[in-house]
Design an enzyme around this catalytic site. Structure first.
Site, PDB file in Angstrom:
ATOM      1  N   LYS A  39      61.773  36.586 102.659  1.00 38.05           N
ATOM      2  CA  LYS A  39      60.358  36.328 102.911  1.00 38.05           C
ATOM      3  C   LYS A  39      59.865  35.173 102.032  1.00 38.05           C
ATOM      4  O   LYS A  39      60.500  34.802 101.048  1.00 38.05           O
ATOM      5  CB  LYS A  39      59.531  37.582 102.631  1.00 38.05           C
ATOM      6  CG  LYS A  39      59.551  38.036 101.175  1.00 38.05           C
ATOM      7  CD  LYS A  39      58.722  39.278 100.976  1.00 38.05           C
ATOM      8  CE  LYS A  39      58.736  39.696  99.497  1.00 38.05           C
ATOM      9  NZ  LYS A  39      57.863  40.862  99.255  1.00 38.05           N
ATOM     10  N   TYR A 271      42.987  16.073  81.354  1.00 39.96           N
ATOM     11  CA  TYR A 271      41.604  16.483  81.541  1.00 39.96           C
ATOM     12  C   TYR A 271      41.100  17.375  80.414  1.00 39.96           C
ATOM     13  O   TYR A 271      41.791  18.303  79.965  1.00 39.96           O
ATOM     14  CB  TYR A 271      41.458  17.244  82.862  1.00 39.96           C
ATOM     15  CG  TYR A 271      41.675  16.396  84.093  1.00 39.96           C
ATOM     16  CD1 TYR A 271      40.924  15.258  84.324  1.00 39.96           C
ATOM     17  CD2 TYR A 271      42.635  16.761  85.033  1.00 39.96           C
ATOM     18  CE1 TYR A 271      41.116  14.485  85.463  1.00 39.96           C
ATOM     19  CE2 TYR A 271      42.833  16.000  86.174  1.00 39.96           C
ATOM     20  CZ  TYR A 271      42.069  14.860  86.380  1.00 39.96           C
ATOM     21  OH  TYR A 271      42.264  14.107  87.509  1.00 39.96           O
TER      22      TYR A 271
END
Length: 385
Positions: A39, A271
């Site tokens: 999956k 940042y």
């Protein structure tokens, strides 16, 4: 002859390691068949190549969450039994029936949708009834189990379904000794016994996930469902390292350093300037960010092997890039040098578990979240048996 240019970033997928992991897991559960769960694009490793490698190593079932994942395996020519379990109303039941998928059924609504689709398709649906033995997610509650079993038997008599499996899922198998483990096993035995007494004749009964496969032999029944362990990641650090279980990490994540530059003391990095250089130093730019699945939560903590030394992310992880502080002399690192984020650890690089600790999460998430912008490079595609 021209050479292939180096990749900006890459996730190397060692299929020989995956095959060896499947063989090791089969040895942990020698009396049960083994399902390789692929999956979420095989936990980020690539569903189709990993499915084929797992089958070559002796897995006899594949598992997916969604029907679309399972149908993609069929479209790739994979004919092995596939169980898919996370269905929603209106999902492609008929396509699943025609593709010969095994479909998880957790409630009467799903049973009614799949039987209607089977009538349209003109052939029976292969279904597996899932019981909620205590996880509290998907699965039929014990109080409603008799009604689900009765209606499934009626559909089987009508010829619209074949009940191929009875199954459940553990909540705390990664916590040895947790009281829920014994309670769930006892309830699963009880619900299976009831269904079989009523007339269900399943091909497989299963509850064991990766940690249960490794540590709870009484849970193995007819089939074990191995997910993260197939990819060489320990299902729980408390249970042991991958090597403790004879497993090897399959994915190595690397990038080429995009820029090296000197900056003075007091220079802000990334940042928010959460990192400010204490002295004049050398910065290296790594072209991976949270747009590629690098967790922003690992800002200031994520480990990277560059120039033979572990470095930590300096400042915030941005969408496309992050920075490492290489020290005053730069460690002789130049543009194009390899930055190893994680791998098996053979070269001294961090592991996915190291990143999980840095980001406050689990290693499952670290490998699964690596995005499609990072190309997968498959190693050792030819079988080693």
């Amino acid at each position: 002859m021209s050479q292939t240019p180096p990749l900006r970033a890459r996730a190397e997928i060692d299929l020989a390691a995956l095959r060896a992991n499947v063989r090791a897991l089969r040895a942990h559960a020698p009396r049960a068949a083994l399902m390789a769960v692929v999956k979420s694009n095989a936990y980020g490793h690539g569903a189709v190549p990993c499915a084929k490698a797992a089958l070559a190593a002796g897995a006899t079932w594949l598992g997916t969450a969604t029907p679309h994942e399972a149908l993609a395996l069929r479209a790739a020519g994979i004919r092995a039994p596939v169980l898919c379990w996370l269905w929603t109303p209106g999902d492609p039941w008929r396509e699943g029936i025609e593709a010969g998928l095994d479909m998880g059924v957790s409630g009467l609504w799903a049973l009614r949708e799949v039987t209607a689709a089977a009538r349209e398709a003109g052939r029976p649906a292969r279904i597996q009834l899932k019981a909620d033995t205590g996880l509290g997610r998907n699965g039929c509650q014990p109080a409603h189990w008799p009604a689900l079993v009765a209606e499934a038997l009626a559909a089987e008599a009508e010829g619209t379904v074949e009940v191929t499996g009875l199954w459940s899922h553990f909540a705390c198998a990664d916590e040895p000794g947790h009281p829920s483990i014994a309670a769930q096993l006892d309830l699963f035995h009880e619900l299976v016994a009831y269904a079989e007494k009523e007339g269900i004749r399943p091909e497989v009964r299963h509850i064991a996930n990766s940690p249960a496969t490794l540590t709870i032999p009484e849970s193995h029944f007819d089939l074990v469902r191995t997910g993260i362990a197939v990819y060489g990641v320990s299902p729980s650090p408390e249970l042991g390292t991958p090597a403790d279980f004879g497993l090897r990490p399959v994915m190595t994540l690397a990038a080429s350093v995009a820029l090296v530059k000197q900056v003075p003391a007091g220079h802000g990095v990334s940042y928010g300037h959460h990192y400010i250089t204490a002295n004049g130093t050398t910065l290296g730019l790594v072209p991976l960010g949270y747009g590629d699945g690098i967790p922003r939560h690992a800002s200031g903590r994520g480990p990277v092997l560059v120039g033979g030394e572990w470095r930590r992310i300096a400042g915030r992880v941005a969408m496309d890039q992050f920075v490492v502080d290489l020290g005053p002399d730069g460690g002789a690192v130049a543009e194009g040098a390899e930055a190893l984020l994680f791998g098996p650890g053979d070269r001294g690089e961090p592991t996915a578990e190291d990143w999980a600790r840095a980001a406050g999460t689990i290693a499952y998430e670290i490998v699964t979240r690596i995005g499609t912008r990072v190309p997968r490079v498959y190693l050792n595609e030819d079988s080693d048996e």
